[in-house]
Design a protein around this motif. Structure first.
Motif, short mmCIF file in Angstrom:
data_model
loop_
_atom_site.label_atom_id
_atom_site.label_comp_id
_atom_site.label_asym_id
_atom_site.label_seq_id
_atom_site.Cartn_x
_atom_site.Cartn_y
_atom_site.Cartn_z
N THR A 284 25.89 36.67 -3.36
CA THR A 284 26.14 36.60 -1.92
C THR A 284 25.19 37.49 -1.11
O THR A 284 25.04 37.29 0.09
CB THR A 284 27.59 36.99 -1.61
OG1 THR A 284 27.83 38.32 -2.08
CG2 THR A 284 28.56 36.04 -2.27
N ARG B 197 24.82 40.04 0.83
CA ARG B 197 25.13 40.97 1.92
C ARG B 197 25.99 42.14 1.44
O ARG B 197 27.04 41.95 0.82
CB ARG B 197 25.82 40.25 3.07
CG ARG B 197 25.02 39.11 3.68
CD ARG B 197 23.59 39.49 4.03
NE ARG B 197 23.50 40.53 5.03
CZ ARG B 197 23.38 40.31 6.33
NH1 ARG B 197 23.32 39.06 6.78
NH2 ARG B 197 23.29 41.31 7.17
N SER B 198 25.52 43.36 1.76
CA SER B 198 26.23 44.58 1.38
C SER B 198 25.80 45.68 2.33
O SER B 198 24.71 46.21 2.22
CB SER B 198 25.89 44.96 -0.07
OG SER B 198 26.42 46.23 -0.41
N VAL C 258 27.84 39.81 7.76
CA VAL C 258 27.65 38.83 6.68
C VAL C 258 26.63 37.76 7.05
O VAL C 258 26.34 36.88 6.24
CB VAL C 258 28.99 38.17 6.29
CG1 VAL C 258 29.96 39.18 5.75
CG2 VAL C 258 29.59 37.39 7.47
N LEU D 154 26.38 33.78 6.19
CA LEU D 154 27.49 33.56 5.23
C LEU D 154 28.79 33.26 5.98
O LEU D 154 29.73 32.73 5.40
CB LEU D 154 27.69 34.79 4.35
CG LEU D 154 26.82 34.94 3.10
CD1 LEU D 154 27.12 36.25 2.42
CD2 LEU D 154 27.04 33.78 2.15
N SER D 155 28.82 33.59 7.27
CA SER D 155 30.02 33.31 8.06
C SER D 155 30.19 31.82 8.34
O SER D 155 31.25 31.40 8.82
CB SER D 155 29.96 34.07 9.40
OG SER D 155 28.85 33.63 10.18
N GLY E 87 29.17 39.97 -5.44
CA GLY E 87 29.16 40.36 -4.04
C GLY E 87 29.86 41.67 -3.77
O GLY E 87 30.49 42.26 -4.65
N THR F 32 32.18 44.35 2.26
CA THR F 32 31.38 43.73 3.32
C THR F 32 31.89 42.33 3.64
O THR F 32 32.09 41.97 4.80
CB THR F 32 29.90 43.66 2.90
OG1 THR F 32 29.40 44.98 2.69
CG2 THR F 32 29.06 42.97 3.97
N LEU F 33 32.11 41.53 2.61
CA LEU F 33 32.52 40.14 2.80
C LEU F 33 33.85 40.02 3.52
O LEU F 33 34.08 39.08 4.28
CB LEU F 33 32.59 39.42 1.45
CG LEU F 33 31.26 39.29 0.69
CD1 LEU F 33 31.50 38.67 -0.68
CD2 LEU F 33 30.26 38.44 1.48
N ASP G 18 34.69 38.89 7.23
CA ASP G 18 34.76 37.50 7.66
C ASP G 18 36.07 36.91 7.16
O ASP G 18 36.47 37.15 6.01
CB ASP G 18 33.58 36.70 7.09
CG ASP G 18 33.68 35.22 7.39
OD1 ASP G 18 33.33 34.81 8.50
OD2 ASP G 18 34.15 34.47 6.49
N TRP H 261 35.87 34.74 3.89
CA TRP H 261 35.57 35.54 2.70
C TRP H 261 36.70 36.53 2.39
O TRP H 261 36.97 36.81 1.23
CB TRP H 261 34.24 36.27 2.87
CG TRP H 261 33.08 35.35 2.69
CD1 TRP H 261 32.30 34.80 3.65
CD2 TRP H 261 32.61 34.83 1.45
NE1 TRP H 261 31.36 33.97 3.11
CE2 TRP H 261 31.53 33.97 1.75
CE3 TRP H 261 33.00 34.99 0.12
CZ2 TRP H 261 30.82 33.28 0.76
CZ3 TRP H 261 32.28 34.32 -0.87
CH2 TRP H 261 31.22 33.48 -0.54
N CYS I 121 38.41 36.65 -1.21
CA CYS I 121 38.49 37.90 -1.98
C CYS I 121 39.94 38.22 -2.34
O CYS I 121 40.25 38.64 -3.48
CB CYS I 121 37.88 39.04 -1.20
SG CYS I 121 36.07 38.94 -1.01
#
Length: 843
Positions: A773, A775-776, A782, A785-786, A806, A810-811, A814, A817, A821
């Motif tokens: 993924t 993004r971090s 994100v 990825l949004s 990922g 961070t995820l 959103d 995500w 998660c």
């Protein structure tokens, strides 16, 4: 200096040496490699390496199969890429369009219209034809290019949509009465719903003023008086399946087929793995039966089946052939799958003696004109009247020969299409000059002649036809009619592109669009948001499906397929869907995605994924209506080679999440120490990378391949590594090629591993998917990825195993995500990794 940056960024190549490689029917194939004296080739490591290595192309090259490119001669040879005449946009530049066939580490193979290369640049250095060998110092520049043909065809389609239509058949000649025309309600539906959706329209949001309910009733009517009777015959044949040509259809599939065959406009939403292309081919089968059997259609009626991409059109053609239909694939053979070459118009023309002879004569005449023009050009002001007259005479001869060639090829193409059941092409290809000519459209022949003489494609322009002259096709018989239009990949095409197959042949009585508005929208280059914010990012199917009322299908079939609903019925899964809707913000966002596109029919049984992989996508994006057959529970199991590395306690879930969090691991625009020039170029162009994730991906792959060596029944399926960012794609490939251990285990026990972007994987599948993924960051950004549609594509490519990499912290900023998660944590499939510790320290 700007020119050199274009090559570094992968958009251009300089100092290329051309060699003739053969033909694909009428097209000539050339291989382009870096010349031995290339002044831009700095991709070697040491001067003592082999010559082949010093001639490698940049790994960051953006050239790929089916790209349209521009070839421009470097007038002064190697190194001449700063001169004005070497810039393809300069009026004095000598340029030629081509199409990429294949690419390799050291070469690009291109296809060019027969005779065009020699007519533009002279013979190739290795030419063996009557013209002899060309200049061995010829150097070409290659640029990625966007042809204006699609744009012009889209503009023409919009003009046809909005043109004033006659309501009567008065003053129409008798041959014209035998043709079909675009159904008035299809046209009205497209226009009225646009007024409803357009914020600047006085009828915006006013369903009554736009007559949406009335339109829905009208488009639900049969296109022909005998449509229902003929459809019942087809459905009976499909379900009895005496020749075993068809699969066993589930209820939603047979309902969609029946609806499509009895309605003027039908939209079918096909989520991942639901058999959308099989359904499209079956609809084509039903329409072809109506073409042959209906008393309400002209004699030479055909089915026009299109898709947004060449790959999609090829898949549609192959599926139609499997169900016993005779298919003609319209389009350049060089852009078509090799397995379909025998079904192309180029193949039909190649087999026609008259057309082949006319093409050869046109090629000779064009080459003679080119020779004379070159000689006279070198004379400059010293040309005599005889020189000028000779060139004019040869131009007249070439023009006459090219016109004769076009007429002969159109006649041969029409004969081939007349014998077919289904004409398959891309949406843009539906305005192909040969197809339009076969349908009785008057084509501007001067533009086609200019295209062949000058080597540059132009838009095929139709011209007004004399109503007093009977309409005939190029073969002298009545023209073809296309009363049935099928458009696959409809949600990937910009709306003007979808209009082309509807209006180009001016015969559509029934329109079927298949796609999935819950997957990636059309790509719009000028849209920098990455989440489809441009008005052009809304496809025609998405717009109509979100505007029109839900269709009432009286032929709806009960589906008796045994389902595995355990994962769908989990409290965790339902909570994930609720969380997404609750955090939607606006009232519109709180409406489920399926209900947002209620105007389409849903294919609701997927045959791709293990039910645990499909559960989240079904609950969040398809209102829990997407189900999985029971048998996939045992057939789509995570391979032991992966399961041994990432074991779960007594859980059959085929999803894993490798959580690499809290370290601000992403990089953007930063030079990576030891990174290749191509990688650092990608970073400088603002792409994102994540070395920590890339390292974990490669570590897992190495462990998996080691496990294969000791397995009694090793996993031999396919593995896809996908990521949203180009920089991460390049980083992964660079790290793999630099990892000695990775290369060694791959060489010892090879397995198919493909690294690519999410967008490149739409419509495709792999046994196991590893998703980085990227993004971090501490801010919780994100990026694109949004886009929930991009997320849906990413998590639905896997058949037996989905392994995510990922940063959950961070995820989770959103809502989609966050829900995913939480779902992964709930089913206990999360493995926490600290990138500062040993790379194999899974917890």
């Amino acid at each position: 200096m700007q020119s050199l940056l274009l090559e570094t960024a992968g958009h251009a190549l300089f100092d290329m040496y051309p060699e003739r490689r053969g033909n694909i029917f009428a097209d000539e194939v050339y291989r382009l490699t870096k010349a031995h004296d290339a002044s831009t080739n700095d991709y070697s490591v040491n001067d003592d390496e082999e010559e082949d290595l010093r001639q490698s192309l940049p790994r960051n090259s953006k050239f790929s199969q089916n790209d349209v490119i521009m070839l421009t001669v470097q007038q002064a040879g190697a190194g001449d890429f700063f001169g004005s005449t070497s810039i393809p946009t300069n009026k004095d530049a000598v340029s030629l369009e081509a199409r990429v066939l294949n690419t390799g580490p050291t070469y690009i193979d291109v296809a060019i219209n027969g005779g065009a290369f020699e007519a533009t640049f002279g013979p190739a250095p290795n030419n063996r034809g009557p013209s002899g060998k060309g200049d061995k110092n010829m150097r070409l520049r290659i640029d990625r290019y966007f042809s204006n043909v699609p744009y012009n065809r889209m503009v023409d389609a919009i003009g046809q949509l909005t043109s004033v239509q006659s309501n009567s058949n008065e003053n129409v000649d008798s041959s014209d009465r035998e043709r079909t025309y675009v159904d008035r309600m299809i046209r009205q539906t497209i226009l009225s719903t646009f007024a409803y959706d357009n914020a600047e329209s006085p009828m915006h949001g006013d369903g009554d003023a736009c007559r949406l309910n009335d339109l829905a009733k009208q488009i639900a009517k049969p296109p022909l008086q005998d449509s229902t009777r003929l459809t019942n015959q087809v459905l009976g044949f499909l379900q009895s399946n005496p020749q075993k040509l068809f699969p066993q259809f589930n209820g939603p599939q047979i309902s969609a087929i029946g609806a499509a065959l009895t309605r003027k406009l039908t939209m079918i939403q096909g989520p991942p793995g639901t058999g959308k292309t099989t359904v499209a081919a079956s609809i084509a089968f039903g329409f072809s039966h109506q073409c042959r059997s209906s008393k309400n259609l002209p004699k030479y009626s055909k089915v026009l089946a299109t898709a947004f991409s060449n790959v999609g059109a090829d898949n549609l053609a192959e599926q139609a052939i499997r169900v016993g239909l005779k298919v003609v694939r319209v389009g350049k053979a060089s852009a078509v799958s090799q397995g379909l070459w025998d079904h192309t118009l180029d193949a039909a023309i190649e087999k026609d003696a008259e057309a082949k002879k006319a093409m050869e004569e046109a090629t000779r005449a064009t080459a003679n004109l080119r020779k004379t023009s070159l000689i006279n050009g070198k004379k400059g002001g010293s040309r005599t009247k005889m020189d000028i007259a000779s060139e004019r005479n040869k131009r007249d001869l070439a023009t006459t020969a090219v016109k004769a060639s076009i007429e002969a090829c159109n006649a041969a193409a029409t004969k081939a299409m007349r014998e077919a059941d289904v004409i398959v092409c891309t949406s843009i290809g539906a305005a192909d000059a040969r197809l339009l000519a076969a349908c009785g459209m008057a084509i501007d022949g001067d533009e086609l002649v200019s295209e062949q003489l000058n080597g540059k494609m132009k838009s095929t322009r139709t011209i007004p036809r004399n109503p007093n002259i009977p309409v005939l096709a190029p073969d002298g018989l009545p023209p073809l009619s296309m009363p049935f239009v099928i458009t696959d990949e409809a949600c990937q095409s910009v709306e003007p592109g979808s209009l082309i197959p509807i209006f180009s042949t001016n015969g559509c009585k029934s329109l079927v669009m298949l796609g999935d508005p819950c997957q990636l929208p059309p790509t719009v280059i000028s849209d920098d948001s990455g989440v489809g914010s441009s008005p052009l990012s809304i496809s025609l199917m998405s717009r109509l499906a979100s505007t029109l009322p839900a269709p009432v299908i009286v032929t709806a079939q009960n589906d008796k397929t045994p389902r595995e609903n355990m994962y769908l019925n989990l409290k965790l899964t339902k909570q994930a869907a609720s969380l997404v809707q609750y955090k939607g913000g606006s009232s519109e966002s709180k409406v489920s995605y399926k209900k947002q596109y209620a105007g389409s029919l849903l294919l609701s049984v997927q045959y791709r994924m293990h039910p645990s992989i499909a559960a989240f996508s079904s609950a969040v994006f398809y209102d829990s209506m997407l189900s999985t057959p029971m048998f996939l529970t045992k057939e789509r199991i995570l391979p032991d080679e992966f399961d041994d590395i990432l074991p779960l306690d007594n859980s059959p879930v085929s999803v894993r999440f490798i959580n690499i969090s809290g370290k601000n691991n992403e990089k953007r625009g930063e030079i990576i120490e030891g990174g290749s020039s191509e990688l650092n170029s990608a970073l400088q162009s603002s792409s994102y990378t994540n070395e920590a994730e890339a390292a974990q991906v490669i570590s897992l792959l190495k462990d998996m391949m080691k496990n294969r060596e000791s397995a009694s029944d090793p996993f031999n399926g396919s593995v896809g590594v996908i990521t949203p960012y180009t920089g991460q794609v390049i980083l992964l490939k660079t790290m793999m090629s630099a990892d000695v251990e990775f290369r060694a285990v791959m060489q010892k026990n090879p397995i198919m591993i493909e690294v690519n972007s999410i967008d490149s994987y739409q419509g495709r599948e792999r046994d196991v998917i590893l998703f980085s993924t990227v993004r971090s960051n501490f801010k919780g950004n994100v990026g694109f990825l949004s886009d929930w549609r991009r997320m849906n594509v990413a998590i639905t490519r896997a058949k037996s195993g989905l392994i995510m990499f990922g940063d959950m912290k961070t995820l989770a900023h959103d809502r989609h995500w966050e829900a995913f998660c939480k779902w992964c944590e709930g089913v206990d499939c999360v493995f926490d990794i600290d990138p500062d510790l040993d790379e194999d320290s899974f917890e």
